[in-house]
Design a protein around this motif. Structure first.
Motif, PDB file in Angstrom:
ATOM      1  N   UNK A  98     -60.347 -44.329  56.073  1.00  0.00           N
ATOM      2  CA  UNK A  98     -59.769 -44.004  54.758  1.00  0.00           C
ATOM      3  C   UNK A  98     -59.299 -42.551  54.733  1.00  0.00           C
ATOM      4  N   UNK A  99     -58.787 -42.074  55.864  1.00  0.00           N
ATOM      5  CA  UNK A  99     -58.478 -40.659  55.962  1.00  0.00           C
ATOM      6  C   UNK A  99     -57.108 -40.312  55.407  1.00  0.00           C
ATOM      7  N   UNK A 100     -56.244 -41.308  55.283  1.00  0.00           N
ATOM      8  CA  UNK A 100     -54.926 -41.037  54.736  1.00  0.00           C
ATOM      9  C   UNK A 100     -53.960 -40.345  55.670  1.00  0.00           C
ATOM     10  N   UNK A 101     -54.338 -40.218  56.947  1.00  0.00           N
ATOM     11  CA  UNK A 101     -53.425 -39.553  57.883  1.00  0.00           C
ATOM     12  C   UNK A 101     -52.142 -40.339  58.076  1.00  0.00           C
ATOM     13  N   UNK A 102     -52.192 -41.633  57.804  1.00  0.00           N
ATOM     14  CA  UNK A 102     -51.027 -42.490  57.965  1.00  0.00           C
ATOM     15  C   UNK A 102     -49.994 -42.239  56.875  1.00  0.00           C
ATOM     16  N   UNK A 103     -50.383 -41.509  55.848  1.00  0.00           N
ATOM     17  CA  UNK A 103     -49.462 -41.275  54.753  1.00  0.00           C
ATOM     18  C   UNK A 103     -49.692 -42.218  53.593  1.00  0.00           C
ATOM     19  N   UNK A 104     -50.696 -43.063  53.708  1.00  0.00           N
ATOM     20  CA  UNK A 104     -51.023 -43.970  52.614  1.00  0.00           C
ATOM     21  C   UNK A 104     -52.425 -43.627  52.110  1.00  0.00           C
ATOM     22  N   UNK A 105     -52.721 -43.931  50.874  1.00  0.00           N
ATOM     23  CA  UNK A 105     -54.003 -43.490  50.318  1.00  0.00           C
ATOM     24  C   UNK A 105     -55.174 -44.373  50.721  1.00  0.00           C
ATOM     25  N   UNK A 106     -55.240 -44.773  51.973  1.00  0.00           N
ATOM     26  CA  UNK A 106     -56.369 -45.601  52.415  1.00  0.00           C
ATOM     27  C   UNK A 106     -55.893 -46.636  53.415  1.00  0.00           C
ATOM     28  N   UNK A 149     -45.198 -57.112  67.644  1.00  0.00           N
ATOM     29  CA  UNK A 149     -44.257 -55.990  67.742  1.00  0.00           C
ATOM     30  C   UNK A 149     -44.456 -55.259  69.068  1.00  0.00           C
ATOM     31  N   UNK A 150     -43.513 -54.390  69.344  1.00  0.00           N
ATOM     32  CA  UNK A 150     -43.570 -53.600  70.565  1.00  0.00           C
ATOM     33  C   UNK A 150     -44.617 -52.494  70.404  1.00  0.00           C
ATOM     34  N   UNK A 151     -45.354 -52.201  71.491  1.00  0.00           N
ATOM     35  CA  UNK A 151     -46.310 -51.091  71.432  1.00  0.00           C
ATOM     36  C   UNK A 151     -45.560 -49.763  71.385  1.00  0.00           C
ATOM     37  N   UNK A 152     -46.046 -48.856  70.546  1.00  0.00           N
ATOM     38  CA  UNK A 152     -45.455 -47.510  70.507  1.00  0.00           C
ATOM     39  C   UNK A 152     -46.585 -46.509  70.638  1.00  0.00           C
ATOM     40  N   UNK A 153     -46.337 -45.401  71.306  1.00  0.00           N
ATOM     41  CA  UNK A 153     -47.403 -44.391  71.350  1.00  0.00           C
ATOM     42  C   UNK A 153     -47.628 -43.814  69.953  1.00  0.00           C
ATOM     43  N   UNK A 154     -48.809 -43.268  69.771  1.00  0.00           N
ATOM     44  CA  UNK A 154     -49.203 -42.728  68.470  1.00  0.00           C
ATOM     45  C   UNK A 154     -48.192 -41.692  67.994  1.00  0.00           C
ATOM     46  N   UNK A 155     -47.760 -41.837  66.760  1.00  0.00           N
ATOM     47  CA  UNK A 155     -46.772 -40.921  66.214  1.00  0.00           C
ATOM     48  C   UNK A 155     -47.403 -39.544  66.010  1.00  0.00           C
ATOM     49  N   UNK A 156     -46.763 -38.518  66.585  1.00  0.00           N
ATOM     50  CA  UNK A 156     -47.377 -37.189  66.617  1.00  0.00           C
ATOM     51  C   UNK A 156     -47.469 -36.586  65.219  1.00  0.00           C
ATOM     52  N   UNK A 157     -46.527 -36.941  64.328  1.00  0.00           N
ATOM     53  CA  UNK A 157     -46.541 -36.305  63.010  1.00  0.00           C
ATOM     54  C   UNK A 157     -47.749 -36.741  62.179  1.00  0.00           C
ATOM     55  N   UNK A 158     -48.369 -37.863  62.585  1.00  0.00           N
ATOM     56  CA  UNK A 158     -49.517 -38.322  61.813  1.00  0.00           C
ATOM     57  C   UNK A 158     -50.847 -37.813  62.380  1.00  0.00           C
ATOM     58  N   UNK A 159     -50.773 -37.166  63.508  1.00  0.00           N
ATOM     59  CA  UNK A 159     -52.012 -36.598  64.044  1.00  0.00           C
ATOM     60  C   UNK A 159     -52.278 -37.063  65.454  1.00  0.00           C
TER      61      UNK A 159
END
Lengths: 559, 187, 339
Positions: free
Chosen positions: B45-53, B88-98
């Motif tokens: 529930x850290x919200x790093x994804x940009x969503x509130x949970x 879906x296709x695998x993508x590496x972790x998006x850097x802007x989210x942490x």
């Protein structure tokens, strides 16, 4: 009258070189008390015990130093009398090379016992007996160190059909059970009799691999002396892993206990012979579990079995057997299932049945791993009837769900598959890896589920609080409105009664008087001023206004 | 020609009707996809994804409004699982989210804590106990390591402590496949 | 340093493969006795090609060359190809076959242990589809003179004197293409290529393979399941049809001792990598090959059906394995407990 026990056998198994002769030539010797004991608090399955002592405390031999944490746990005791130097993190006898809480004791050499008195288990309730054994630290000495008091419970039926004593000891090099059975057959069977009584078992089967004729003879003689017709000594064919609890139960009774189920539900329970002896000591002598027989074998000049106090460093123990110069590792347990120790300075614990000294020559590094050719040798020898190569494919590819579908958790890690593999694949390593990953995931999943519940509850709570607040606010405003409405209604009242008029007039008059009084009272320091003084005041006021004007932008910035 | 067209048209009508009926008749209540996605997310529930949970993020993924690589605590493995679930296709972790960090829990320095309750309000899983002007403490077992309590603390008395490896949580490593380089063997 | 078990049985892929090669020797010896030394030339040719192709592929794939080259699996494939191809086939036929087996069927699928199809059978199927006539030129029994055979392999080819249709081929041609009145008895009696049991000479080669197979069984490299199921199926079905109509269907003794039946039973069907691994799966797998072999031999266009039968069953092997998992310890009976 001796009934010939019918044997059932089990699937698979291998016949490695047993190497047991070297350590059985000499009788059990007591290992000398070392200069320092490092006793890990956590020596059994279950919760880690809580320390009962602190640095500086004097402890007696057999004094409880760690208290069982709940029922699924087991106490630990001081192995000899002395002074506690510290309760601290020390290197554990564990492959990981990690440390855990240990009680470090400096022996005083007096070996002074706590008061010991036999426990009358016949007079006590079964629960009290089990609690006593838990506090005496009795755990399974076959290597799994499962708290014995939890197993001394007859289960659903309330009574047991068969009590199996495991003296098979199938691992190469290890002979601690063999010598125990040879030298201490009578007390061992008395321990068995106690367990039989507690479990209300109708018979006791002692399974011993037929490569230990001396042990079989000793136990048979002891059984005759005990004059207990319910005890039968059964020789089982020598084939690794005949000493696996499930394999031995199957060999002796034909019953297969599935993974994750209690064997008592099938009317059978299995204990190691060493555990039976420990129970005898705890109940009849009142001695908690503070030492055990440990085989020291492998790359040593003189292999032998020692009675070793828990907490003794493996280095001191091995030194008694004159290890050969090319020694390069210490293994706890046997060559098939044992674990390499991170250092030789780790303590002997309840799980230490054998300290195996290794060298490159004795245990050469395996040749390079080749791809699996699906030859099926591993499936042929698997005592759990698994398809090891299938589990290997999935463990290797980290497809753990499929590995579990192929019954990964029925694997007992006996090592037969890796032993026969022509491609020299470290199969058991893959299973250990997959199992610990699955366990970790399970823990993570549980934590995530709890976090989700707590988060959702918090949202619910916040929502509820918001609603409560809103309701309160609404109630407040409603009250305000009511007041206003009432005032309005008052004002709009067309005519007042004469009494009311009089009252209002009185109030108005009172207010007038008060106002007039207020007007008369002047601040004293500004009254009766000279003109100079007044000019001064005006100048000060002007300056103040100026400063206020200047300060305004700053104030705004600060805001 | 006409026959063929008629047959195809009839087929389309019949199948369309069947599908339409099935859609109404076998309608699935709720959105099991969101539940499935939510089950994969780590619930920090850290919200790093940009969503509130985690749940809102799961809903956004299900609607196709969010990428599957925005969850740092879930890490690569979480992205792989989401990719498998959603095809879906695998993508590496998006850097802007942490970045993926080792799991840690918050620790309040009890000497410095002034008892302002700001962290208590920030904790998404109610894992901090305390009261106004009283010392606060983190229930380590329930801390998800979301770090949301760090910014509100006026005296910076909260630190993230990585969970140490112990004999209990130690894991067997992936067996190293020993492949000797070709040149070495040939030599 | 490694973890337990620290003891390992002295077994290796290499020793398994070498014992398989050893088991082929009796069959090869009889082969040479009846059909001349050409087969030895083919074996040498196939072995060299296989080792070179294997080394090249290992190098390309960045694997340790010597370690894998020494495992002997390429040699087993090569020998099986040589033994299933006509011994007087032109050299390039063998070379191309071996290359197809090693490069395509083995390494492009991931190398040792990863190939879903039996590489030797891929080579055979590929070549018989591409060069049916060259794959049907077999030496006449008893004609063991070396020079014409050498010339047949390396040119210039003069085949008439030394070739003869194989018994299977002769029988099928007679029954299918000649006049409708042909009977099994008539064909068997008329052609010089038929012996007492199977094909003349071939029946003894088959016996040689059988001896090798028994050695493999004794060494516990193969289990009885596959050879038994394969041979039994072939026996039962050919026997049944021969009883039903002896004029149109040839009997079991012929089927078992001709063509690649014995070689197949002990050396090809038993390939562990591409076959089934569970005991029940092995029985189903091998029985399926036996059935398909008989169908292809009797009704198909190609003289021997083992290659196609094996490849077809290879496809089904994972499915069979999945559905024939033996019960795990403690899970055998619903209620558990006593047997």
């Amino acid at each position: 009258m001796n009934v010939v026990q019918k044997l059932f056998g089990f699937h698979g198994g291998v016949k490695p070189n047993y190497n047991k002769e070297a350590s059985t030539r000499l009788p059990i010797a007591a290992a000398p008390a070392p200069t320092r004991l490092v006793i890990p608090l956590h020596q059994s399955i279950g919760g880690p015990p809580r320390p009962l002592v602190k640095a500086g405390d004097r402890v007696l031999k057999g004094q409880r130093i760690g208290d069982a944490d709940g029922d699924v746990s087991s106490a630990v005791h001081a192995s000899t009398s002395g002074t506690v130097i510290g309760v601290e993190m020390r290197l554990m006898p564990h492959t990981s090379g990690l440390s855990a809480m240990c009680v470090v004791i400096e022996p005083d050499g007096r070996d002074e016992w706590v008061e010991r008195k036999p426990f009358d288990f016949r007079a006590a309730t079964p629960t009290a007996t089990r609690d006593y054994l838990r506090d005496a630290g009795v755990v399974g000495l076959g290597g799994a160190v499962f708290p014995s008091h939890l197993k001394l419970n007859a289960g659903k039926q309330g009574r047991l059909d068969t009590l199996v004593l495991n003296g098979a000891e199938c691992e190469p090099f290890i002979t601690c059970d063999d010598v125990l059975m040879r030298e201490r057959a009578d007390p061992l069977l008395r321990g068995a009799a106690i367990m039989r009584e507690m479990l209300e078992a109708s018979r006791v089967l002692v399974g011993i691999e037929d490569n230990k004729p001396e042990a079989i003879a000793a136990l048979e003689a002891a059984a005759k002396r005990a004059n207990d017709a319910s005890i039968q000594i059964v020789a089982v064919p020598t084939r690794y892993p005949a000493g696996g609890a499930k394999q031995l139960i199957r060999a002796l009774t034909g019953i297969e206990v599935p993974h994750g189920e209690r064997s008592t539900d099938y009317g059978v329970q299995c204990f190691n012979v060493g555990t039976a002896y420990a129970i005898y000591e705890a109940i009849e002598l009142g001695q908690p579990l503070i030492s055990r027989i440990v085989t020291v074998a492998g790359n040593v000049g003189q292999a032998r079995n020692y009675q070793v106090l828990f907490g003794t460093s493996m280095r001191d123990l091995v030194a008694l057997c004159s290890p050969l110069p090319d020694t390069d590792r210490i293994i706890m347990g046997g060559p098939m299932m044992g674990f390499r120790m991170p250092s030789d300075d780790v303590p002997v614990v309840k799980a230490t049945n054998c300290v195996l000294v290794g060298s490159q020559k004795l245990f050469p590094p395996p040749p390079p791993e080749m791809p699996c050719i699906r030859c099926g040798e591993c499936a042929k020898v698997c005592p759990a009837d698994l398809q090891p190569f299938e589990m290997y494919w999935f463990a290797r590819a980290r497809i753990f769900g499929k590995a579990q579908e192929y019954h990964l958790f029925d694997c007992i890690e006996c090592g037969c598959c890796a032993y026969v593999c022509p491609s020299r694949i470290p199969l058991v390593d893959y299973y250990r890896f997959a199992k610990s990953e699955i366990w970790a995931r399970e823990v993570e999943k549980e934590a995530a589920d709890e976090a989700r519940d707590r988060y959702e509850f918090r949202l619910l709570r916040e929502e509820r609080e918001k609603q409560e607040k809103a309701a309160k606010l609404a109630a407040k405003t409603a009250a305000g409105r009511e007041k206003a409405a009432a005032a309005l209604a008052e004002a709009e009242k067309p005519a007042r009664t004469p009494e009311e008029e009089a009252k209002h007039a009185l109030i108005a008059a009172a207010l007038e008087r008060a106002k007039a009084q207020k007007d008369q009272v002047h601040p004293e320091n500004t009254g009766n001023l000279t003109p100079e003084q007044q000019a001064e005041i005006a100048a000060i006021e002007a300056r103040r206004a100026e400063i206020r004007e200047q300060a305004k932008p700053h104030l705004r910035q600060d805001d | 020609m006409l026959d063929a067209l008629l047959v195809m048209a009839l087929g389309a009508i019949v199948l369309g009707a069947a599908l339409g009926y099935a859609a109404v008749r076998f309608r699935v209540e709720g959105d099991p996809l969101v539940e499935k996605i939510d089950a994969i997310l780590p619930q920090t529930q850290c919200g790093q994804c940009g969503f509130p949970g985690c749940k809102p993020y799961a809903q956004a993924i299900a609607k196709g409004e969010a990428e599957i690589n925005q969850c740092p605590p879930g890490g690569e493995e979480g992205i792989h699982k989401l990719a498998d679930l959603l095809g879906r296709e695998f993508k590496p972790l998006s850097a802007e989210h942490g970045v993926e960090k080792p799991k840690a829990v918050a620790l309040i320095d009890e000497q410095t804590c002034i008892g302002c309750t700001l962290c208590i309000q920030a904790c998404p899983v109610d894992a901090i106990v305390g009261a106004a002007k009283q010392m606060h403490t983190v229930i380590a077992d329930q801390c998800t390591g979301c770090e949301l309590c760090l910014p509100p603390c006026p005296v910076n008395c909260i630190t993230m402590e990585p969970i140490p490896e112990s004999v209990e949580n130690w894991k067997w490593k992936y067996p190293v496949v020993k492949i000797v380089p070709a040149s070495k063997v040939a030599a | 340093m490694n973890n337990s078990p620290y003891f390992l049985q002295p077994a290796s892929v290499q020793s398994v493969m070498l014992r398989v090669l050893l088991a082929l020797i009796p069959g090869i010896a009889v082969y040479v006795w009846f059909f001349g030394a050409a087969i030895l030339v083919q074996i040498a040719l196939a072995s060299v090609t296989a080792l070179l192709a294997e080394a090249a592929m290992l190098k390309l794939r960045g694997k340790p060359v010597m370690m894998f080259l020494a495992d002997g699996s390429a040699l087993v494939t090569a020998w099986l190809i040589a033994l299933t191809f006509p011994p007087i086939a032109p050299w390039w036929l063998t070379v191309v076959g071996v290359l197809a087996a090693i490069v395509i069927a083995k390494h492009l699928y991931g190398g040792l242990g990863q190939n879903p199809f039996n590489p030797a059978m891929v080579a055979f199927a590929l070549m018989i589809v591409a060069y049916p006539s060259l794959m049907s030129q077999w030496p006449a029994v008893g004609f063991t003179e070396f020079l014409p055979q050498w010339q047949a392999i390396f040119g210039p080819r003069q085949l008439d004197a030394i070739t003869m249709a194989t018994p299977l081929d002769a029988l099928r041609t007679a029954l299918h293409t000649a006049d409708a009145r042909a009977t099994v008895a008539g064909v068997l009696g008329s052609s010089a290529s038929f012996g007492n049991i199977g094909g003349k000479g071939w029946e003894w080669v088959a016996a040689g393979y059988c001896v090798g197979g028994i050695y493999l069984l004794q060494q516990r490299i193969i289990t009885w399941h596959m050879p038994a199921a394969f041979l039994a199926t072939l026996f039962v079905i050919s026997g049944g049809f021969a009883l039903y109509d002896p004029t149109r269907f040839v009997g079991p003794s012929f089927h078992l001792f001709t063509g690649g039946a014995m070689l197949g039973a002990f050396f090809i069907v038993t390939d562990p990598v591409s076959g089934c691994t569970t005991p029940r799966g092995k029985l189903i797998f091998a029985a399926g090959i036996g059935l398909l072999t008989w169908i292809i031999r009797t009704f198909g266009a190609y003289p021997d059906g083992i290659a196609f039968a094996v490849l077809l069953m290879n496809i089904a092997a994972p499915l069979i394995d999945m559905n024939t998992q033996p019960p795990v310890f403690g899970h055998k009976r619903k209620a558990g407990g006593r047997p």
